[in-house]
Scaffold this motif. Structure first.
Motif, PDB file in Angstrom:
ATOM      1  N   ASP A 231      -1.640   4.936   4.982  1.00  0.00           N
ATOM      2  CA  ASP A 231      -2.852   4.539   5.684  1.00  0.00           C
ATOM      3  C   ASP A 231      -3.629   5.789   6.108  1.00  0.00           C
ATOM      4  OD1 ASP A 231      -1.863   5.473   8.163  1.00  0.00           O
ATOM      5  OD2 ASP A 231      -1.029   3.526   8.677  1.00  0.00           O
TER       6      ASP A 231
ATOM      7  N   TYR B 234       0.836  -1.195   0.000  1.00  0.00           N
ATOM      8  CA  TYR B 234       0.000   0.000   0.000  1.00  0.00           C
ATOM      9  C   TYR B 234       0.878   1.256   0.000  1.00  0.00           C
ATOM     10  CZ  TYR B 234       1.059   0.124   5.018  1.00  0.00           C
ATOM     11  OH  TYR B 234       1.698   0.173   6.231  1.00  0.00           O
TER      12      TYR B 234
ATOM     13  N   TYR C 116      -8.149  -0.985   1.822  1.00  0.00           N
ATOM     14  CA  TYR C 116      -8.059  -2.363   2.318  1.00  0.00           C
ATOM     15  C   TYR C 116      -8.215  -2.370   3.836  1.00  0.00           C
ATOM     16  CZ  TYR C 116      -6.106  -3.785  -2.218  1.00  0.00           C
ATOM     17  OH  TYR C 116      -5.916  -4.045  -3.556  1.00  0.00           O
TER      18      TYR C 116
ATOM     19  N   MET D 256      -4.269   2.526  -1.285  1.00  0.00           N
ATOM     20  CA  MET D 256      -3.429   2.395  -2.469  1.00  0.00           C
ATOM     21  C   MET D 256      -3.824   3.466  -3.479  1.00  0.00           C
ATOM     22  SD  MET D 256      -2.818  -1.045  -4.773  1.00  0.00           S
ATOM     23  CE  MET D 256      -2.476  -2.011  -3.318  1.00  0.00           C
TER      24      MET D 256
END
Length: 249
Positions: A120, A117, A175, A165
């Motif tokens: 966050d 990724y 995710y 992502m």
């Protein structure tokens, strides 16, 4: 000693090697996190990059509960991941889970594919100038709305549990991780707004996300903003009060 090893059919060819890694967890792979509760390592098995999460050994009472009355965190993580994927909600693909029992649950592991990724959700909190922040928050709100529409109440919907992502062209994928605490239930408007509380949203973030959610759900901006802000502030006040009490000890 009783063991329970479940591996997804897509990865059945590497069952023997993966089980060997799990049985030698302390000697294999590289640490991602090494906390008091849980340990996460990354390993490569037959060319596949995997994350293995070892859950903290429960106390005597809890170990009995996990053996006879309740699914372990590892098993729940695996099964919930499959459910999410069935709903079209992204999470690192569930590879396997492993449980070891001896007079109760002694060890449990959850194995998933490693996701490369870009950042966050925490980055959006700590950096108000984050590039395309408003667009990402709008798309994250759409993602959360999809969770709610599918009856997913993600109880750990917190900043560190959504990996993001950047696919370019203002397109982002989200995710979910740390899946073992979920309820699958009808999501009322109250529950939906309550589910935003752990995200540690600023006033600006609440304004952006409430506007997007109101549009998706068909509520007014005013009532959506009011309820989202109420739950967010109540949670932040509770956590800050706990921190203050600890400092005074």
């Amino acid at each position: 000693m009783q063991e329970n090893f479940v591996i997804h059919p897509d990865y059945s060819q590497m069952a023997t090697k993966l089980r060997h890694v799990l049985n030698n967890f302390s000697k294999k792979g590289e640490y991602v996190t090494k906390g008091e509760r849980n340990v996460i390592k990354t390993v490569v098995v037959e060319g596949n990059s995997l994350n293995i999460k070892k859950f903290k050994t429960p106390n005597v009472f809890q170990s009995q509960v996990y053996q006879y009355l309740r699914k372990s965190k590892a098993k729940r993580s695996y099964e919930y991941a499959l459910k999410l994927i069935g709903f079209g909600i992204k999470t690192p693909f569930p590879v396997a889970y492993f449980e070891r029992f001896s007079g109760g649950l002694k060890e449990s592991f959850y194995v998933s594919e490693q996701v490369n990724y870009d950042f966050d959700f925490r980055e959006l909190i700590h950096n108000p100038q984050f590039k395309k922040r408003k667009e990402i928050l709008n798309q994250f709100t759409q993602f959360t709305f999809k969770l709610h529409e599918n009856g997913v109440n993600f109880l750990d919907h917190s900043p560190g549990n959504t990996l993001i992502m950047d696919n370019g062209n203002d397109n982002y994928e989200f995710y979910l991780i740390d899946l073992n605490r979920m309820r699958f239930e009808k999501m009322t408007f109250e529950k939906r707004m309550h589910n935003f509380r752990r995200l540690w949203l600023s006033k600006t973030m609440v304004k952006i996300m409430a506007a997007e959610y109101a549009k998706l759900y068909g509520k007014t901006y005013s009532e959506t903003h009011q309820l989202m802000l109420k739950h967010s502030r109540a949670f932040q006040k509770k956590i800050n009060s706990k921190k203050l009490r600890r400092r005074k000890r």
